[in-house]
Design an enzyme around this catalytic site. Structure first.
Site, PDB file in Angstrom:
ATOM      1  N   CYS A  86       0.724  -1.121   0.099  1.00 21.23           N
ATOM      2  CA  CYS A  86       0.006  -0.102   0.123  1.00 21.23           C
ATOM      3  C   CYS A  86       0.916   1.362  -0.150  1.00 21.23           C
ATOM      4  O   CYS A  86       1.422   1.648  -0.853  1.00 21.23           O
ATOM      5  CB  CYS A  86      -0.810  -0.117   1.435  1.00 21.23           C
ATOM      6  SG  CYS A  86      -2.442   0.864   1.001  1.00 21.23           S
ATOM      7  N   ARG A 139     -12.709   4.856  -4.187  1.00 22.84           N
ATOM      8  CA  ARG A 139     -12.173   4.344  -3.087  1.00 22.84           C
ATOM      9  C   ARG A 139     -12.120   2.831  -3.463  1.00 22.84           C
ATOM     10  O   ARG A 139     -13.258   2.236  -3.763  1.00 22.84           O
ATOM     11  CB  ARG A 139     -12.775   4.372  -1.694  1.00 22.84           C
ATOM     12  CG  ARG A 139     -12.301   3.877  -0.410  1.00 22.84           C
ATOM     13  CD  ARG A 139     -11.298   4.929  -0.002  1.00 22.84           C
ATOM     14  NE  ARG A 139     -10.245   4.376   0.862  1.00 22.84           N
ATOM     15  CZ  ARG A 139      -9.056   4.755   1.140  1.00 22.84           C
ATOM     16  NH1 ARG A 139      -8.564   5.977   0.455  1.00 22.84           N
ATOM     17  NH2 ARG A 139      -8.263   4.067   2.069  1.00 22.84           N
ATOM     18  N   HIS A 159      -3.500  -5.911   1.658  1.00 24.69           N
ATOM     19  CA  HIS A 159      -3.658  -6.214   2.957  1.00 24.69           C
ATOM     20  C   HIS A 159      -4.257  -7.775   3.330  1.00 24.69           C
ATOM     21  O   HIS A 159      -4.321  -8.439   2.318  1.00 24.69           O
ATOM     22  CB  HIS A 159      -4.472  -5.215   4.087  1.00 24.69           C
ATOM     23  CG  HIS A 159      -4.070  -3.890   3.519  1.00 24.69           C
ATOM     24  ND1 HIS A 159      -2.771  -3.367   4.338  1.00 24.69           N
ATOM     25  CD2 HIS A 159      -4.676  -3.096   3.126  1.00 24.69           C
ATOM     26  CE1 HIS A 159      -2.949  -2.174   3.605  1.00 24.69           C
ATOM     27  NE2 HIS A 159      -3.991  -1.913   3.027  1.00 24.69           N
TER      28      HIS A 159
END
Lengths: 426, 238
Positions: free
Chosen positions: B94, B128, B190
């Site tokens: 990220c 997003r 993640h």
């Protein structure tokens, strides 16, 4: 308008109950649409105003503690039921509690609001005081980043009319003191020697406990043991027997007392401390359920890493035969289950308890435990089976740590099977 | 002689958005279970990045600390670049994935210089990209969870190590995920990404052992629990 809206809301609620539904959103939603000023008109009737309790962890229990301590002073307290901490849920609570003529016969309201909703609520209605508990990493997919969350709470305390209660050991909350601008601040916190029990996320990652204290708090937690806690309230030290177990509840009680000092400065604090003794757990927060087969089952809600770490301390207080962990990944739980890796489960290694995992992410949880060298005896995503296996007569006593929707599922199953369990908070 | 790998975790406090610490736990355990010793260094702001790092880990960040980290990262840049060229294995998730690139263009058009270690560029967006992910990779299916709004583009698309099965991946447009350059694995995933993908974790371990000892000789482990978790994750909706 007030009367009409209340009657209308009550009619909708009645209609829903006839349909067998326990809705809180719909009446609020409709009233919002047709009577946008309803919230203000109704809450203006409260002589002592509205208190908002916000922060990542401990909102429900702290709201309950504050409400009960206010009631112990003879005040009539309006509060919102758990899980309905949206503006429209609060409206539904008002509708339910109002008389048919739209009167609210209460002295004060204590509303739990999560950070995002607290901002929206406080923009609509100015609270008399705000209790800001803590900021931890929580369902980041909903609120974004932890600093954003702190900013949201900052916006809420700015709207407080006269006071704020702040956590002296949470640097992000403590920083909100800059918003005080003449408002009264009452601080709560814990003593340095307890820092090991209050490991926050930053400290976990750095692998070292760091004690942070802005000011010496007025209400300070000095010690916690199963069934009792030691508090300093202003100058006086108290040892308090409690029903509410756990370090997280101990700090919630400190926050609750601080709120009482702020909201009712006239209260006799010795009496208030004494009243803590009888406060029972809120819905799913360390609740104890006695089943017909004699098994005592404890339910402990977990929502985020910091809360989970605190809750795990609970296994020290009882000799559990079985520990269950039920993890769901619905929206209300947080879709991302990565947070399980920010919790250290090695405390289970000291126990002989059998471990079972449940929920949609039962397999993830078993995997997480494997990396703390813990064996999961049973991985069972199906709730009814999980609960049946968790509550065999040989499994007394047992505890289930569960995420929000997992807890709702378990509660529903327990109620279905056993009409006699306490339904406090529902 | 027993083998030992040195795992350096960059900014474990500042750059850790949800669970990326788990990658360190997974690597450490999988090495220990095979009898390989692990030395762990937590490398924060102001700390020295160890010269003998075999595996370097980095995660996602908070906006508020990003600037502090950027300044510190600039001081570590030459060493990180040298380690990368020497073939040290890196897993950059990220925020750290983005920072290792050439540049990051913010929503208001501001051009932020990256470390220039990875041949990638990232553009801020208002989308997003969030949810469960699955990618097809040379090491089998990799599952995870992404949560980003930056869109990363690779100079050379063949550097991507994953093809998107579910999710947005690097940018939501080209159906690619991650970047593998030297031995640096960049990713948006993640989960933590290594936790349910033992084959992927072992690929990193293998590369680190081969670099240090010439061969990996990895004993196989029982991955039933990990693969069961991956299977559930794969079945969950986006």
């Amino acid at each position: 308008m007030r009367i009409l809206a209340t009657l209308f809301g009550k009619t909708v609620l009645f209609g829903l109950s006839l349909a067998g539904r326990r809705g809180t959103a719909l009446p609020g939603l409709l009233i919002e649409k047709f009577y946008p000023n309803y919230l203000n008109v109704m809450l203006d009737q409260l002589p002592r105003g509205v208190v908002i309790v916000t922060g990542t962890n401990g909102k429900t229990t702290t709201t309950k503690i504050i409400s009960e301590l206010l009631r112990a002073q003879g005040l009539r307290v309006l509060t919102n039921p758990t899980g309905s901490n949206f503006v429209r849920g609060t409206i539904a609570a008002i509708v339910k509690s109002a008389t048919l003529s739209g009167m609210l016969h209460y002295d004060i309201a204590v509303f739990e609001q999560d950070e995002a909703h607290a901002v929206r609520f406080a923009e609509r209605y100015r609270p008399v005081g705000v209790v800001a508990l803590n900021v931890m990493r929580d369902q980041m997919d909903r609120f974004g980043e932890i600093d954003t969350t702190a900013t949201l709470i900052g916006k809420v305390v700015k709207r407080a009319e006269s006071w704020m209660v702040l956590n002296a050991n949470d640097k992000r909350i403590a920083a909100l003191a800059r918003e005080a601008k003449g408002r009264h601040i009452v601080w709560f916190g814990h003593e340095r020697s307890l820092q090991g029990l209050f490991i926050d996320d930053d400290q976990l990652y750095a692998q070292r406990p760091v004690f942070y204290e802005t000011v010496k708090p007025e209400v300070e937690l000095l010690g916690v043991a199963p069934g009792k806690l030691v508090l300093r309230v202003q100058k006086d030290k108290h040892t308090v027997p409690t029903v509410l177990d756990g370090t997280h509840n101990a700090i919630n009680m400190a926050a609750g007392l601080a709120a009482i000092i702020a909201a009712t400065p006239e209260a006799d604090m010795d009496t208030m401390v004494g009243a803590l003794t009888t406060i029972r757990p809120a819905f799913g927060r360390g609740e104890k359920v006695l089943l017909p087969n004699g098994v005592e089952l404890h339910l402990q809600l977990v929502k985020n890493p910091a809360g989970f770490r605190h809750a795990l301390q609970q296994v020290k207080s009882t000799d559990y035969t079985t520990i269950g962990v039920a993890i769901n990944d619905d929206y209300a739980d947080g879709r991302d289950v990565s947070w399980l890796w920010d919790v250290d489960f090695s405390i289970f290694k000291e126990l002989k308890a059998t471990i079972m995992t449940g929920g949609t992410r039962a397999a993830d949880m078993a995997n997480r435990l494997k990396y703390d060298d813990l064996m999961t005896a049973e991985v069972e995503p199906e709730f009814a089976t999980f609960l049946r296996h968790m509550t065999q007569p040989t499994r007394n006593p047992a505890i289930i740590f569960c995420t929000y929707t997992a807890m709702l599922r378990l509660r529903k199953l327990l109620k279905h099977e056993n009409k006699s369990i306490r339904s406090e908070g529902l | 002689m027993s083998r030992v790998l040195h795992v350096a975790h960059l900014y474990p406090v500042e750059m850790n958005i949800y669970g990326d610490t788990g990658n360190r736990i997974v690597l450490t355990k999988r090495l220990e279970w095979r009898g390989t010793d692990v030395k762990v260094s937590l490398v924060g702001i102001g700390d020295e990045l160890p010269n003998d790092s075999d595996i370097v880990l980095g995660g996602g960040a908070q906006d508020a600390v990003q600037s502090a980290v950027e300044a510190d990262l600039a001081r570590k840049a030459s060493k990180l670049a040298r380690l990368a060229e020497e073939g040290a294995v890196m897993l950059m998730v990220c925020g750290m994935y983005q920072l290792l690139g050439r540049r990051f263009v913010t929503a208001d058009g501001q051009d932020i210089k990256g470390m220039g270690i990875l041949p990638i560029e990232t553009l801020a967006s208002h989308d997003r990209m969030i949810g469960n992910t699955a990618y097809q990779t040379p090491w089998g299916t990799v599952v995870g969870y992404e949560n980003h709004s930056g869109k990363t583009f690779l100079d050379d698309q063949s550097l991507a190590w994953g093809k998107v099965i579910k999710g947005a991946g690097n940018n939501g447009a080209d159906q690619l995920e991650g970047c593998l350059y030297h031995n640096i694995f960049g990713t948006y995933s993640h989960g933590p990404v290594l936790s349910k993908n033992p084959h992927f974790a072992d690929e990193l371990i293998s590369r680190a052992l081969i670099r240090k000892y010439g061969k990996s000789n990895l004993k196989s482990l029982d991955d039933t629990v990990e693969l069961a978790a991956a299977k559930t994750a794969l079945a969950r909706s986006r």
